[in-house]
Enzyme design. Structure first.
Site, PDB file in Angstrom:
ATOM      1  N   SER A  10       1.340   5.076  -7.974  1.00  0.00           N
ATOM      2  CA  SER A  10       0.131   4.513  -8.578  1.00  0.00           C
ATOM      3  C   SER A  10       0.015   3.007  -8.449  1.00  0.00           C
ATOM      4  O   SER A  10      -1.087   2.473  -8.400  1.00  0.00           O
ATOM      5  CB  SER A  10       0.067   4.892 -10.059  1.00  0.00           C
ATOM      6  OG  SER A  10       0.006   6.291 -10.192  1.00  0.00           O
ATOM      7  N   THR A  11       1.133   2.303  -8.441  1.00  0.00           N
ATOM      8  CA  THR A  11       1.065   0.843  -8.436  1.00  0.00           C
ATOM      9  C   THR A  11       1.874   0.265  -7.284  1.00  0.00           C
ATOM     10  O   THR A  11       2.799   0.903  -6.774  1.00  0.00           O
ATOM     11  CB  THR A  11       1.595   0.257  -9.766  1.00  0.00           C
ATOM     12  OG1 THR A  11       2.966   0.621  -9.915  1.00  0.00           O
ATOM     13  CG2 THR A  11       0.782   0.768 -10.950  1.00  0.00           C
TER      14      THR A  11
END
Length: 181
Positions: A10-11
């Protein structure tokens, strides 16, 4: 049958190495990876590329279903697209087999839990923000557009496009800033 892998975190500070290693060891020669939120499909160019590229008889392999989608609707849409193309879906860490009724039911349950987890995270985040606001700690994000500078440049004779370029902002932001006050 050709197995294609898809890895996602996600990051940008998260690492894809473990997923890529698991996909390689499960027989994937081609692995597409990206760092993007799984809550929406837009902006996930590697997934879109894979979905366009896969053909009948191929298999899309992920380590876990939540790497593919975080909402039940999105997961069902992806599975529907794969099924229409004759592509199988397999997860290395979960007993997912889209070819059986039990596998499909298990897949749907995993999708429900992934969406539930996302919703819980969002609720906790909103609760934390509300508590921080109540304590006077959180004031939100600082404005990224200097409205007075936009107005000054307008008075100087620059148009919205020139102002946007000079300040590195969108033209719509210039128009909104000019409407304020």
């Amino acid at each position: 049958m050709i197995a294609y892998g898809y890895a996602r975190v996600s990051t940008i500070d998260q690492d894809l190495t473990i997923q890529q290693r698991a996909l390689r060891s499960s027989g994937c020669r081609v692995i597409r990876a990206e760092k993007a939120s799984g809550s929406r499909r837009d902006g996930r160019t590697e997934l879109a590329l894979l979905l366009d590229f896969l053909n009948a008889g191929d298999t899309l392999v992920v380590t876990r279903i939540d790497r593919l989608a975080r909402s039940l609707k999105d997961l069902q849409d992806i599975v529907h697209e794969l099924k229409a193309k004759g592509v199988a879906l397999r997860a290395t860490e979960q007993p997912v087999d889209t070819g059986t009724a039990a596998g499909k039911a298990f897949l749907d349950m995993l999708g429900v839990f992934a969406e539930f987890e996302t919703n819980l995270r969002r609720e906790r985040q909103l609760e934390g923000i509300a508590a921080a606001k109540a304590r006077g700690v959180y004031r939100g994000r600082k404005p990224s557009i200097d409205v007075t500078e936009v107005k000054r440049l307008k008075e100087f004779g620059l148009g919205p496009t020139a102002i946007a370029r000079k300040l590195g902002i969108g033209r719509a932001s210039v128009y909104r800033a000019l409407e304020v006050g």
